[in-house]
Design a protein around this motif. Structure first.
Motif, PDB file in Angstrom:
ATOM      1  N   SER A  86      18.343  30.274  31.205  1.00  0.00           N
ATOM      2  CA  SER A  86      17.100  30.735  30.322  1.00  0.00           C
ATOM      3  C   SER A  86      17.902  32.013  29.454  1.00  0.00           C
ATOM      4  O   SER A  86      17.119  32.270  28.464  1.00  0.00           O
ATOM      5  CB  SER A  86      15.947  31.187  30.848  1.00  0.00           C
ATOM      6  OG  SER A  86      16.109  32.263  31.887  1.00  0.00           O
ATOM      7  N   TYR A  87      19.268  32.525  29.864  1.00  0.00           N
ATOM      8  CA  TYR A  87      19.698  33.488  28.934  1.00  0.00           C
ATOM      9  C   TYR A  87      21.198  33.353  29.179  1.00  0.00           C
ATOM     10  O   TYR A  87      21.748  32.773  30.155  1.00  0.00           O
ATOM     11  CB  TYR A  87      19.057  34.778  29.163  1.00  0.00           C
ATOM     12  CG  TYR A  87      19.597  35.276  30.884  1.00  0.00           C
ATOM     13  CD1 TYR A  87      20.611  36.197  31.092  1.00  0.00           C
ATOM     14  CD2 TYR A  87      18.671  35.000  32.118  1.00  0.00           C
ATOM     15  CE1 TYR A  87      21.025  36.719  32.030  1.00  0.00           C
ATOM     16  CE2 TYR A  87      19.167  35.420  33.285  1.00  0.00           C
ATOM     17  CZ  TYR A  87      20.250  36.118  33.297  1.00  0.00           C
ATOM     18  OH  TYR A  87      20.603  36.492  34.775  1.00  0.00           O
ATOM     19  N   THR A  95      24.713  36.439  28.357  1.00  0.00           N
ATOM     20  CA  THR A  95      25.099  37.699  27.804  1.00  0.00           C
ATOM     21  C   THR A  95      26.554  37.858  27.878  1.00  0.00           C
ATOM     22  O   THR A  95      27.071  37.162  28.620  1.00  0.00           O
ATOM     23  CB  THR A  95      24.403  38.954  28.555  1.00  0.00           C
ATOM     24  OG1 THR A  95      24.770  40.189  27.847  1.00  0.00           O
ATOM     25  CG2 THR A  95      25.013  38.838  30.146  1.00  0.00           C
ATOM     26  N   TYR A 116      23.375  39.596  23.418  1.00  0.00           N
ATOM     27  CA  TYR A 116      22.313  38.963  24.805  1.00  0.00           C
ATOM     28  C   TYR A 116      21.446  37.820  23.957  1.00  0.00           C
ATOM     29  O   TYR A 116      21.071  38.116  22.796  1.00  0.00           O
ATOM     30  CB  TYR A 116      21.431  39.898  25.181  1.00  0.00           C
ATOM     31  CG  TYR A 116      20.576  39.708  26.324  1.00  0.00           C
ATOM     32  CD1 TYR A 116      20.858  39.411  27.419  1.00  0.00           C
ATOM     33  CD2 TYR A 116      19.106  39.413  25.757  1.00  0.00           C
ATOM     34  CE1 TYR A 116      19.711  38.961  28.463  1.00  0.00           C
ATOM     35  CE2 TYR A 116      17.965  39.113  26.669  1.00  0.00           C
ATOM     36  CZ  TYR A 116      18.660  38.741  27.957  1.00  0.00           C
ATOM     37  OH  TYR A 116      17.661  38.436  28.748  1.00  0.00           O
ATOM     38  N   ARG A 117      21.319  36.741  24.496  1.00  0.00           N
ATOM     39  CA  ARG A 117      20.331  35.487  24.233  1.00  0.00           C
ATOM     40  C   ARG A 117      19.541  35.195  25.230  1.00  0.00           C
ATOM     41  O   ARG A 117      19.968  35.068  26.325  1.00  0.00           O
ATOM     42  CB  ARG A 117      21.183  34.403  23.363  1.00  0.00           C
ATOM     43  CG  ARG A 117      22.044  34.794  22.498  1.00  0.00           C
ATOM     44  CD  ARG A 117      22.732  33.465  21.833  1.00  0.00           C
ATOM     45  NE  ARG A 117      23.794  33.691  21.084  1.00  0.00           N
ATOM     46  CZ  ARG A 117      25.067  33.607  21.363  1.00  0.00           C
ATOM     47  NH1 ARG A 117      25.418  32.961  22.451  1.00  0.00           N
ATOM     48  NH2 ARG A 117      26.131  34.018  20.444  1.00  0.00           N
ATOM     49  N   GLN A 118      18.264  35.078  24.583  1.00  0.00           N
ATOM     50  CA  GLN A 118      17.191  34.693  25.925  1.00  0.00           C
ATOM     51  C   GLN A 118      16.142  33.385  25.254  1.00  0.00           C
ATOM     52  O   GLN A 118      15.817  33.839  24.225  1.00  0.00           O
ATOM     53  CB  GLN A 118      16.566  35.687  26.341  1.00  0.00           C
ATOM     54  CG  GLN A 118      15.300  35.474  27.512  1.00  0.00           C
ATOM     55  CD  GLN A 118      14.688  36.368  28.133  1.00  0.00           C
ATOM     56  OE1 GLN A 118      14.992  37.688  27.984  1.00  0.00           O
ATOM     57  NE2 GLN A 118      13.995  35.962  29.112  1.00  0.00           N
ATOM     58  N   HIS A 122      17.803  37.326  20.392  1.00  0.00           N
ATOM     59  CA  HIS A 122      18.888  37.776  20.420  1.00  0.00           C
ATOM     60  C   HIS A 122      18.957  39.188  19.878  1.00  0.00           C
ATOM     61  O   HIS A 122      18.321  39.586  19.242  1.00  0.00           O
ATOM     62  CB  HIS A 122      19.590  37.007  19.014  1.00  0.00           C
ATOM     63  CG  HIS A 122      19.281  35.506  19.013  1.00  0.00           C
ATOM     64  ND1 HIS A 122      20.189  34.723  19.793  1.00  0.00           N
ATOM     65  CD2 HIS A 122      18.578  34.635  18.638  1.00  0.00           C
ATOM     66  CE1 HIS A 122      19.902  33.306  19.278  1.00  0.00           C
ATOM     67  NE2 HIS A 122      18.952  33.416  18.604  1.00  0.00           N
TER      68      HIS A 122
END
Length: 166
Positions: free
Chosen positions: A32-33, A35, A83-85, A94
């Protein structure tokens, strides 16, 4: 124009282009994420004109005016973090920060950029989407032996964008 006392005028004009080629490396990657680190090259293309005078700056009389023009283009290394989620199946958050600082001879230039973005990929092909976000950029240029040329340029605001990837 900035007026600091009657009859004295300072006029500044800028044209800035910024080109970036970046590579992202995920240090932590979960379903789900993710970094990680960003490295790459950014290139400034800066054109600046500073003019000060006493009296009407729009007149053609430059006898009492101080004029300085600066133009520089240079590639510099940049480092950052991202960081992406995934918030929902087709909605993504983002955040990223990039920073660089370069010193050469008697001048120093730096760039700080941060973004917070919300992306939506509504189509089943996952190659086209839309986004909204907030962007902050601060560019700084200063010369050690010249008290007259010390420039900080900040740009901030909301943005909209299209996504095309494969």
């Amino acid at each position: 124009c900035i007026r600091d006392r009657p009859g004295a005028v300072i006029d500044t004009r800028f044209h800035i282009e910024l080109y970036k080629l970046l590579y992202s490396y995920s240090v932590i990657r979960k379903p789900s994420y993710e970094t990680g680190l960003v490295v790459g090259i950014s290139t400034y293309d800066f054109d600046g004109k500073f003019r000060s005078s006493i009296g009407d700056i729009s007149s053609d009389n430059t006898d009492d005016a101080f004029i300085e023009e600066e133009t520089f283009v240079f590639p510099v290394p940049v480092a950052g973090w991202f960081y992406r989620q995934r918030i929902r199946p087709r909605l993504f958050f983002h955040a990223n920060v990039d920073y660089l600082q370069v010193s050469y001879d008697d001048w120093t230039a730096s760039l700080l950029e941060g973004q917070v973005l919300l992306s939506w990929v509504p189509f089943s092909n996952k190659h086209v989407g839309f986004g909204l976000g907030y962007d902050y950029i601060r560019m700084r240029y200063e010369e050690d032996d010249d008290d007259l040329l010390d420039v900080t340029y900040e740009i901030e605001g909301y943005l909209g964008y299209l996504i095309f990837h494969w």
